[in-house]
Design a protein around this motif. Structure first.
Motif, mmCIF file in Angstrom:
data_model
loop_
_atom_site.group_PDB
_atom_site.id
_atom_site.type_symbol
_atom_site.label_atom_id
_atom_site.label_comp_id
_atom_site.label_asym_id
_atom_site.label_seq_id
_atom_site.Cartn_x
_atom_site.Cartn_y
_atom_site.Cartn_z
ATOM 1 N N ARG A 30 2.346 2.972 -12.730
ATOM 2 C CA ARG A 30 1.664 1.962 -13.811
ATOM 3 C C ARG A 30 1.404 0.640 -13.202
ATOM 4 O O ARG A 30 0.348 0.245 -13.504
ATOM 5 C CB ARG A 30 2.784 1.732 -14.904
ATOM 6 N N LYS A 31 2.310 -0.042 -12.686
ATOM 7 C CA LYS A 31 2.134 -1.375 -12.218
ATOM 8 C C LYS A 31 1.169 -1.465 -10.893
ATOM 9 O O LYS A 31 0.598 -2.398 -10.601
ATOM 10 C CB LYS A 31 3.293 -2.331 -11.797
ATOM 11 N N SER A 32 1.229 -0.609 -10.095
ATOM 12 C CA SER A 32 0.450 -0.781 -8.982
ATOM 13 C C SER A 32 0.000 0.645 -8.532
ATOM 14 O O SER A 32 0.271 1.280 -7.540
ATOM 15 C CB SER A 32 1.270 -1.124 -7.810
ATOM 16 N N MET A 74 3.750 6.436 -2.506
ATOM 17 C CA MET A 74 5.240 6.340 -2.293
ATOM 18 C C MET A 74 5.769 7.690 -1.445
ATOM 19 O O MET A 74 5.431 8.670 -1.685
ATOM 20 C CB MET A 74 5.854 6.560 -3.905
ATOM 21 N N GLU A 75 6.929 7.385 -0.730
ATOM 22 C CA GLU A 75 7.844 8.184 -0.428
ATOM 23 C C GLU A 75 9.029 7.936 -1.132
ATOM 24 O O GLU A 75 9.489 6.881 -1.125
ATOM 25 C CB GLU A 75 8.067 7.975 1.265
ATOM 26 N N THR A 76 9.815 9.124 -1.581
ATOM 27 C CA THR A 76 11.083 8.863 -2.015
ATOM 28 C C THR A 76 12.150 9.617 -1.233
ATOM 29 O O THR A 76 12.008 10.853 -0.842
ATOM 30 C CB THR A 76 11.189 9.657 -3.598
ATOM 31 N N LYS A 111 0.699 -1.267 0.006
ATOM 32 C CA LYS A 111 0.013 -0.039 -0.088
ATOM 33 C C LYS A 111 0.749 1.432 0.042
ATOM 34 O O LYS A 111 0.379 2.346 -0.617
ATOM 35 C CB LYS A 111 -0.934 -0.024 1.285
ATOM 36 N N HIS A 112 2.035 1.141 0.720
ATOM 37 C CA HIS A 112 2.930 2.363 0.696
ATOM 38 C C HIS A 112 4.424 1.818 0.728
ATOM 39 O O HIS A 112 4.733 0.728 1.209
ATOM 40 C CB HIS A 112 2.704 3.040 1.852
#
Length: 175
Positions: A36-38, A43-45, A7-8
């Motif tokens: 694209r895939k999920s 996200m955290e970058t 989820k994250h």
């Protein structure tokens, strides 16, 4: 990410200062690939400062991860000793630029390198002044004999105190 139905995710990398784009293009492609895939995964970058080159930081803003983290790592006085290539103010400028671009930002600091309470609070103020909303505070551990020694082990009570200070300064979350 998709296979594990996450989820994250937190995505990080080594610095790629030797590349003309500082590695920013692979960051963009990675965020796009996860989306694209999920598509339901947030996200955290955890990014480098890209040597302060705004065009490279802008690429991260343009793909808009939910959180962008760039760690200040230590207080101003210890930066040269702890972060050989990094610059304290350049890190703050990177975080400011991300915030001005509408990105929710996070930063972290390690304790136990000889910093004072006053310097820690000053660093918290500096991070809030550039709009950082999430702060992590951790214990420095010496990764090898070539690295700086641990000056002090921080007590849980002190970490609680720093969390309270951080929340009082307006951080949305301090851990």
């Amino acid at each position: 990410v998709k296979k594990l139905n996450l989820k994250h995710v937190v995505i990080t990398s080594v610095d790629r200062d030797e590349l003309p784009d500082g590695g920013s293009l692979i960051w963009v492609e990675t965020v796009k690939a996860v989306r694209r895939k999920s598509p339901g995964t947030t996200m955290e970058t955890l990014i480098p400062d890209f040597k302060g080159i705004e065009e490279q930081v802008q690429r991260i803003i343009d793909v808009a991860p939910e959180i962008v983290s760039h760690n200040i790592e230590t207080v101003r006085r210890l930066t040269k000793e702890v972060r050989i290539q990094a610059k304290y103010d350049r890190s703050l400028d990177t975080l400011r630029y991300l915030n001005e671009g509408g990105i929710r930002t996070k930063s972290g600091i390690m304790l136990g390198l000889g910093e004072t309470d006053e310097e820690i609070v000053e660093t918290m103020h500096d991070l809030r002044d550039v709009g950082v909303s999430i702060l992590t505070i951790g214990q420095y551990l010496q990764p090898s004999k070539k690295h700086l020694p641990v000056f002090e082990f921080i007590t849980p009570k002190k970490f609680t105190k720093y969390k309270e200070i951080g929340l009082s300064l307006g951080f949305q979350h301090v851990e």
